[in-house]
Design an enzyme around this catalytic site. Structure first.
Site, PDB file in Angstrom:
ATOM      1  N   HIS A  30       7.804  30.624  64.462  1.00 13.19           N
ATOM      2  CA  HIS A  30       7.283  32.188  64.269  1.00 13.19           C
ATOM      3  C   HIS A  30       5.962  32.503  63.871  1.00 13.19           C
ATOM      4  O   HIS A  30       5.442  31.435  63.193  1.00 13.19           O
ATOM      5  CB  HIS A  30       8.336  32.939  63.289  1.00 13.19           C
ATOM      6  CG  HIS A  30       8.266  32.029  61.940  1.00 13.19           C
ATOM      7  ND1 HIS A  30       9.237  30.987  61.594  1.00 13.19           N
ATOM      8  CD2 HIS A  30       7.778  32.498  60.516  1.00 13.19           C
ATOM      9  CE1 HIS A  30       9.175  30.541  60.400  1.00 13.19           C
ATOM     10  NE2 HIS A  30       8.253  31.367  59.837  1.00 13.19           N
ATOM     11  N   HIS A  33       3.562  35.240  61.638  1.00 13.54           N
ATOM     12  CA  HIS A  33       3.671  36.195  60.869  1.00 13.54           C
ATOM     13  C   HIS A  33       2.177  37.011  61.021  1.00 13.54           C
ATOM     14  O   HIS A  33       1.211  36.517  61.384  1.00 13.54           O
ATOM     15  CB  HIS A  33       3.380  35.919  59.183  1.00 13.54           C
ATOM     16  CG  HIS A  33       4.484  34.710  58.868  1.00 13.54           C
ATOM     17  ND1 HIS A  33       5.236  35.238  57.802  1.00 13.54           N
ATOM     18  CD2 HIS A  33       4.519  33.526  58.971  1.00 13.54           C
ATOM     19  CE1 HIS A  33       6.053  34.268  57.642  1.00 13.54           C
ATOM     20  NE2 HIS A  33       5.632  33.236  57.899  1.00 13.54           N
TER      21      HIS A  33
HETATM   22  P1  AMP Z   1       8.142  30.468  56.884  1.00  5.13           P
HETATM   23  O1  AMP Z   1       7.946  30.269  55.606  1.00  5.13           O
HETATM   24  O2  AMP Z   1       6.902  30.652  57.517  1.00  5.13           O
HETATM   25  O3  AMP Z   1       9.270  29.794  57.612  1.00  5.13           O
HETATM   26  O4  AMP Z   1       8.779  32.026  56.568  1.00  5.13           O
HETATM   27  C1  AMP Z   1       9.968  32.402  56.700  1.00  5.13           C
HETATM   28  C2  AMP Z   1      10.024  34.053  56.521  1.00  5.13           C
HETATM   29  O5  AMP Z   1      11.318  34.311  56.950  1.00  5.13           O
HETATM   30  C3  AMP Z   1       9.679  34.252  55.194  1.00  5.13           C
HETATM   31  O6  AMP Z   1       8.639  35.164  55.004  1.00  5.13           O
HETATM   32  C4  AMP Z   1      11.019  35.281  55.023  1.00  5.13           C
HETATM   33  O7  AMP Z   1      10.512  36.185  54.059  1.00  5.13           O
HETATM   34  C5  AMP Z   1      11.470  35.653  56.079  1.00  5.13           C
HETATM   35  N1  AMP Z   1      12.888  35.739  56.162  1.00  5.13           N
HETATM   36  C6  AMP Z   1      13.843  35.111  55.828  1.00  5.13           C
HETATM   37  N2  AMP Z   1      14.914  35.241  55.991  1.00  5.13           N
HETATM   38  C7  AMP Z   1      14.827  36.561  56.675  1.00  5.13           C
HETATM   39  C8  AMP Z   1      15.601  37.537  57.233  1.00  5.13           C
HETATM   40  N3  AMP Z   1      17.159  37.450  57.218  1.00  5.13           N
HETATM   41  N4  AMP Z   1      15.403  38.599  57.946  1.00  5.13           N
HETATM   42  C9  AMP Z   1      13.819  38.636  57.959  1.00  5.13           C
HETATM   43  N5  AMP Z   1      12.974  37.920  57.429  1.00  5.13           N
HETATM   44  C10 AMP Z   1      13.418  36.810  56.752  1.00  5.13           C
END
Ligand code: AMP
Length: 120
Positions: free
Chosen positions: A104, A106
């Protein structure tokens, strides 16, 4: 690392858990981060099963890669991030601080975002 079909973004893609959807097409889903780190914090994920940027960039088809990045740009526009600027991040693996093992990016926007890397 093998793809884990029980990761939270796989569940969102299957519709098992909800998300605040912004955009969807054959290649991507974009939705708001549940724990925003900026006034606008969007996640863009490919529909294919890729663990990380490394996995995606090496294994995804040209159509998937093009589709992903074109859509990400469209989403950045759609949420108003392109006018004043934004940051695009992809955490990859353990040192990168990746929590969810489905590739993903951001998109962070809506305020001055400060230095690129926070103090450890
Ligand atoms: P990363 O650390 O780059 O893997 O980021 C994962 C992101 O996913 C974090 O910013 C979380 O806040 C976000 N996240 C986790 N669960 C959910 C969810 N159910 N819906 C939306 N965002 C989420």
């Amino acid at each position: 690392m093998a793809y884990d079909r029980n990761n939270i973004f796989a569940k969102i893609l299957r519709g098992d858990i909800p998300c605040k959807k912004i955009f969807e097409n054959e290649f991507v889903l974009a939705f708001y981060d549940i724990n925003p780190q900026a006034p606008t914090h969007v996640l863009v994920i490919p529909k294919g099963e890729y663990v990380s940027f490394d996995d995606f960039s090496s294994k995804a088809s040209n159509d998937e890669i093009t589709g992903f990045f074109r859509a990400a740009g469209q989403v950045a526009n759609q949420v108003g991030a392109t006018e004043q600027g934004f940051r695009l991040i992809s955490n990859c693996g353990s040192n990168g601080g990746q929590e969810v093992p489905h590739f993903h990016i951001h998109i962070l926007a809506g305020r001055k975002l400060g230095k690129m890397i926070a103090a450890a």
